[in-house]
Design a protein around this motif. Sequence first.
Motif, PDB file in Angstrom:
ATOM      1  N   ARG D 267       0.854  -1.368  -0.125  1.00  0.00           N
ATOM      2  CA  ARG D 267      -0.074   0.177   0.525  1.00  0.00           C
ATOM      3  C   ARG D 267       0.644   1.555   0.021  1.00  0.00           C
ATOM      4  NH1 ARG D 267      -0.937  -1.389   5.913  1.00  0.00           N
ATOM      5  NH2 ARG D 267       0.588   0.393   6.403  1.00  0.00           N
ATOM      6  N   ALA D 269       3.292   1.393  -1.330  1.00  0.00           N
ATOM      7  CA  ALA D 269       4.972   1.353  -2.621  1.00  0.00           C
ATOM      8  C   ALA D 269       3.539   1.404  -4.214  1.00  0.00           C
ATOM      9  CB  ALA D 269       5.459  -0.377  -3.508  1.00  0.00           C
ATOM     10  N   ASN D 270       2.221   1.319  -4.076  1.00  0.00           N
ATOM     11  CA  ASN D 270       2.111   1.659  -4.900  1.00  0.00           C
ATOM     12  C   ASN D 270       1.554   2.941  -5.513  1.00  0.00           C
ATOM     13  OD1 ASN D 270       1.290  -0.747  -5.492  1.00  0.00           O
ATOM     14  ND2 ASN D 270      -0.322  -0.931  -4.545  1.00  0.00           N
ATOM     15  N   ASP D 271       2.079   3.742  -6.340  1.00  0.00           N
ATOM     16  CA  ASP D 271       1.857   5.178  -6.812  1.00  0.00           C
ATOM     17  C   ASP D 271      -0.057   5.018  -7.153  1.00  0.00           C
ATOM     18  OD1 ASP D 271       3.729   5.752  -6.387  1.00  0.00           O
ATOM     19  OD2 ASP D 271       4.577   5.124  -8.037  1.00  0.00           O
ATOM     20  N   ALA D 272      -0.918   5.560  -6.424  1.00  0.00           N
ATOM     21  CA  ALA D 272      -2.729   5.856  -7.028  1.00  0.00           C
ATOM     22  C   ALA D 272      -2.624   6.999  -7.881  1.00  0.00           C
ATOM     23  CB  ALA D 272      -3.068   6.508  -5.772  1.00  0.00           C
ATOM     24  N   PHE D 273      -3.255   6.108  -8.839  1.00  0.00           N
ATOM     25  CA  PHE D 273      -2.938   7.368  -9.687  1.00  0.00           C
ATOM     26  C   PHE D 273      -4.896   7.997  -9.921  1.00  0.00           C
ATOM     27  CE2 PHE D 273      -2.472   2.925 -11.831  1.00  0.00           C
ATOM     28  CZ  PHE D 273      -1.708   3.420 -12.712  1.00  0.00           C
ATOM     29  N   ARG D 274      -4.722   8.836  -9.914  1.00  0.00           N
ATOM     30  CA  ARG D 274      -5.857  10.279 -10.419  1.00  0.00           C
ATOM     31  C   ARG D 274      -5.717  11.144 -11.067  1.00  0.00           C
ATOM     32  NH1 ARG D 274      -3.727  15.472  -8.907  1.00  0.00           N
ATOM     33  NH2 ARG D 274      -1.585  14.966  -8.839  1.00  0.00           N
TER      34      ARG D 274
END
Lengths: 371, 371, 371, 371
Positions: D267, D269-274
Amino acid sequence: MSKNTFGNALKITLFGESHGDMIGAVVDGLTPGVTVDAAVIDHQLSLRRPQGGISTSRREKDAWQIVSGVFEGKTTGTPLCLLIPNADTHSRDYMPGIARPGHADYTAQCKYHGYQDYRGGGHFSGRITAALVAVGGILLPALQQRGIEIGTHIACCAGIDDVPLDAAYMGEETVLREQLRALNTQGFPVLDAAAGERMRAAIETARAEGDSVGGVLESAIVGLPAGLGEPWFDSLESQLAHALFSIPAVKGVSFGEGFAISALRGREANDAFRMQGERVVTETNHNGGINGGISNGMPVTFRCAVKPTPSIYIEQPTVDYYNQKEETVVGKGRHDPCIVHRARVVVDSMSAIVVADALLQRYGNDALRAE
Amino acid sequence: MSKNTFGNALKITLFGESHGDMIGAVVDGLTPGVTVDAAVIDHQLSLRRPQGGISTSRREKDAWQIVSGVFEGKTTGTPLCLLIPNADTHSRDYMPGIARPGHADYTAQCKYHGYQDYRGGGHFSGRITAALVAVGGILLPALQQRGIEIGTHIACCAGIDDVPLDAAYMGEETVLREQLRALNTQGFPVLDAAAGERMRAAIETARAEGDSVGGVLESAIVGLPAGLGEPWFDSLESQLAHALFSIPAVKGVSFGEGFAISALRGREANDAFRMQGERVVTETNHNGGINGGISNGMPVTFRCAVKPTPSIYIEQPTVDYYNQKEETVVGKGRHDPCIVHRARVVVDSMSAIVVADALLQRYGNDALRAE
Amino acid sequence: MSKNTFGNALKITLFGESHGDMIGAVVDGLTPGVTVDAAVIDHQLSLRRPQGGISTSRREKDAWQIVSGVFEGKTTGTPLCLLIPNADTHSRDYMPGIARPGHADYTAQCKYHGYQDYRGGGHFSGRITAALVAVGGILLPALQQRGIEIGTHIACCAGIDDVPLDAAYMGEETVLREQLRALNTQGFPVLDAAAGERMRAAIETARAEGDSVGGVLESAIVGLPAGLGEPWFDSLESQLAHALFSIPAVKGVSFGEGFAISALRGREANDAFRMQGERVVTETNHNGGINGGISNGMPVTFRCAVKPTPSIYIEQPTVDYYNQKEETVVGKGRHDPCIVHRARVVVDSMSAIVVADALLQRYGNDALRAE
Amino acid sequence: MSKNTFGNALKITLFGESHGDMIGAVVDGLTPGVTVDAAVIDHQLSLRRPQGGISTSRREKDAWQIVSGVFEGKTTGTPLCLLIPNADTHSRDYMPGIARPGHADYTAQCKYHGYQDYRGGGHFSGRITAALVAVGGILLPALQQRGIEIGTHIACCAGIDDVPLDAAYMGEETVLREQLRALNTQGFPVLDAAAGERMRAAIETARAEGDSVGGVLESAIVGLPAGLGEPWFDSLESQLAHALFSIPAVKGVSFGEGFAISALRGREANDAFRMQGERVVTETNHNGGINGGISNGMPVTFRCAVKPTPSIYIEQPTVDYYNQKEETVVGKGRHDPCIVHRARVVVDSMSAIVVADALLQRYGNDALRAE
């Protein structure tokens, strides 16, 4: 590119043996979204299939299967793997150690040291071309959607000539396209039906004598944009010849007037340019649509010399390379007295591969998608 | 391999323009320790140089220089860069926008959008082959030390035939080696001197008329080990044809009997195997030393069709592609009425490149070093 | 080499999608006569298989099949095609249009314009590595017969360290070979069993929280001859890194001391040479067995940083790229809370591919056959 | 791609030895019409040039010359050959047979059998990178015209840290572009000038002790379109790492958070998209702008670990590999106590090569021309 993989932006890898489990091909670099039409693939394979009387009695239904790279009927853009199982094999007809003249048995031994699958010619078999033909069944319609049509006729078989593909040399595109489409429906593609009948008769005669015949295929690619190919090494002629010379039995490839151009004077061989509306065209097409290795927008024309099938039912002297001694061999198994007509669709598939690769290099990854 | 780089284990990259500062080549993958003999390179370049009466009057001394990859007279194994400055250039003879028929002017425009160096044919010029010939001057002696000899004669020029290279088709290796060595000393290589004289006269006649002639080159590679080449795509024929078709003016390539094989019956075209002591040989060599794409140990033979030089001093209709209008053009500058004899050494250099690459792939990095 | 094909003298082509019919690989350029041992392939695949508690619940039996290139239990030298059917797929867990953070969903959309097979990650899925692992099961025993052994341990997982592979850095070959053999029997490969237990516990904790962890793999290749690799571009480090960075989740690769070497002084980082009998060795191995891009005969050592699996069961903000709007996503389907231990055997397979290719380039086509 | 040639649609071939006549590069596949600005090439070379006090005293004026492929100030699209003569060489400082620890002397001997040019490291010398830097001087402005900017700072040298390139990890493109432009004017590129002073002092201290230091370079590529790279083998990370690991002294390459990512939870390391207007972006950039091997449109970030220069003026044990006996060696000649700052512009050139190649593959031959 090297070994059993061909192409730059589009890569084809072939695998399989004549009497192995499956043959197939992997195609990488395809534009995503290209329609895969099973009927076209089946049609192309039907053109390659043996024909009663003038072909081998081996009957393969070519039950191809695509196991990757196609989703919901269209290419994904990731590697497409196409498989064709071998079904109708008679392996006991093949004896290891006996080099059939004109075949790859002895050279395979030199390269693979006895580990090669010798049955039915193994990886050297014309059987492998079925995978190429299936790949052609994917590429040819995609090219056609971009206005590029490809076709081939039997210019000569057993010494009997068809009429030449004159429209290609005179730049009559509309006529040429019609001729190519008509040829693509024929299992024995000729422009002059009577010549075709004489050819078939000559093949049957050779067969009856246990012998075989060869011929010359003449091809045209129409609608190719100008500017494809490279000045050195990767000339369009180099790329086409590279692909064509890997078809078994092809011993000569020429473009435009071919070997005959060497006897012309410069003023005869040069194709004068002129304007056709806003388009630059040539008056004649002796150079086969290629100048300096690069397409000039005219039809690309070429010929392939196909040798007579080496498998014959006549006793021939040879060697047993296991025991280093002389032997004789007489053909067993089921063989074609002529493969010229069957090779035609392999030539068209090779052309489609080279042209698709050239387009993808020139215009990028999405070049094969219809607008 | 692609674009202006050719080869797998051995890679050749070409660069340069006809009227630029320098032309040259980079050769990578060479076995370390190969002797570089300036006299051989000079000799090979002399075979390519124009000859009074039958050639262009451009005189380049070909003052080549190796700037990397050679140390104390031997190859290091790292990339070898060879440079040849251009000296004798007359750039004002060239007009941008006018497409000379049979030349690459128009196709270069389509590919390079007007940024190409149009002077003297630019990167498409036969001038670039000087670098290939110099590379041949390094590879050919290295191959000879391994027993591999390569040579070419003018089988036909301006419609006049030389006697054929029969020894190659009958597997008479000793005779063939002698013939090849003799050819390699001749600037106008023929087996029959009288035929050569008639060819030269025909070239001079064409020149006097402002016209040009073509011809056919016939080559042989003797001493090649059996087992080189790949079944599909990288067949030895494919690799040779790929290289040969990138030579300007080559419009046809064939192996062994070539197009004539297509008119034979199988029993005529097949080459029977027999034992010659402990060695497997063939009785005849209709297949040109290659079966199934792989060398069989017999001489590899092939022919190249060379079209008449497109540069002629006769008015021809053409277009001005800058202004999209029709024009006429008549040759200016200095041109060859025939390049067949000069192309010969380019063909041999290409053969040397393909053969060296095949040996390095087969036997590894040290394959070119003399034992 | 390019796209989904890797290698020079040895070429591997991968194909397949996570929820497609089959995945597989074609291997071309293999030495003929290499034994293919089903038990070794099965063992290698077992090392990749999910493990209860710390892995996904997807259960694939990996019923691989070789359909070409193997005859009577040995490689023929022609292309080997290996297929693995997909069996246990739950495609309805995947929604097109929703970009899972850390995954390739969005980049696939940018590259393939919506034609990609989105189910289970499609062609990007770690599932595809099963084919690589099977290929490793062919190459690794062949390398071992030439004295080359390869192995990997989990140097760190979830922040917990294993003891380092000291023998590799001190050149203790006998000890190192024993350690590598022991690791190759372990599904969760560590040198310190207690550390391994703590790592497993940390993975289970992360799983319980719907989260995931990453780690570092440390590998060694022992017995590699000196002299493999190229000075520029194809350095051994370049070739290994190229292969390793195509393993999903690998975000760092380093050789020898890796990033830590950047903090040393020259006198600390240099590995002094000495004689060990007639052999040149180094006292230390900070450079990981590679100087100037070329193997020096010492163990080649490297580390791969593996990121935590992006599939987590925690709600994350993201976008719906079909509808260009923001969304949230929470993991569905069956996923690994850690792939470090499963990735190990993929790393070893990649190493085997690069090493086999380097040997074939250096020593030629027969380099992989046992003496 | 292989050996000393790199790239697919764009191909770079390097040649030359440290004390040979010339070094250089051939670049093939360039879009025609790219402006070649001598001032930019000179500037790039100036960034690579030794700096008083912290560098070697060898002074090369890098009088480069382009001999082909450029006409009237723009690329023609045909191969560009760039040459740089060697001027200031002291060859007597080098003794053949003595293996300098950490250098390629011994591995060159194993590969080239004594035929290598040993003077000054020969083909392994960092000198060769001057040609790469000059090529970068052509490609970097062409990329900049398409909105793609590349730059690098010294993240760490001799154990002293610069501030990190935070803007790259937070997606602040405008700030990042300004930082990169500022770095590209600095001969010793740091974000924190005070840290830079401390690094320089540490280099001088090492030099005074006859020793050397290393460091870490951190780079960013901003403005790259989403969708470049391939799922397997030719991932963008694979292609960049392949190029970067061929730079002498680079022993580690990592992307985004690099090795540190292995210690994060999924959680984190993941790069959230927007959405950012109509554009899809990520909140964070731990993955360095690459998902599944393919660019996602965020800045691509990576780090290279550079080992301390192996040339030191301290006595070290080694071997004489000609005489198979142990020896000691102490540095002679002129050497750098640190090459981290000089390697920076080599890293940027390599990045430019990989990015240009990826664009040309994706968008075709004209992809580098400004609109």
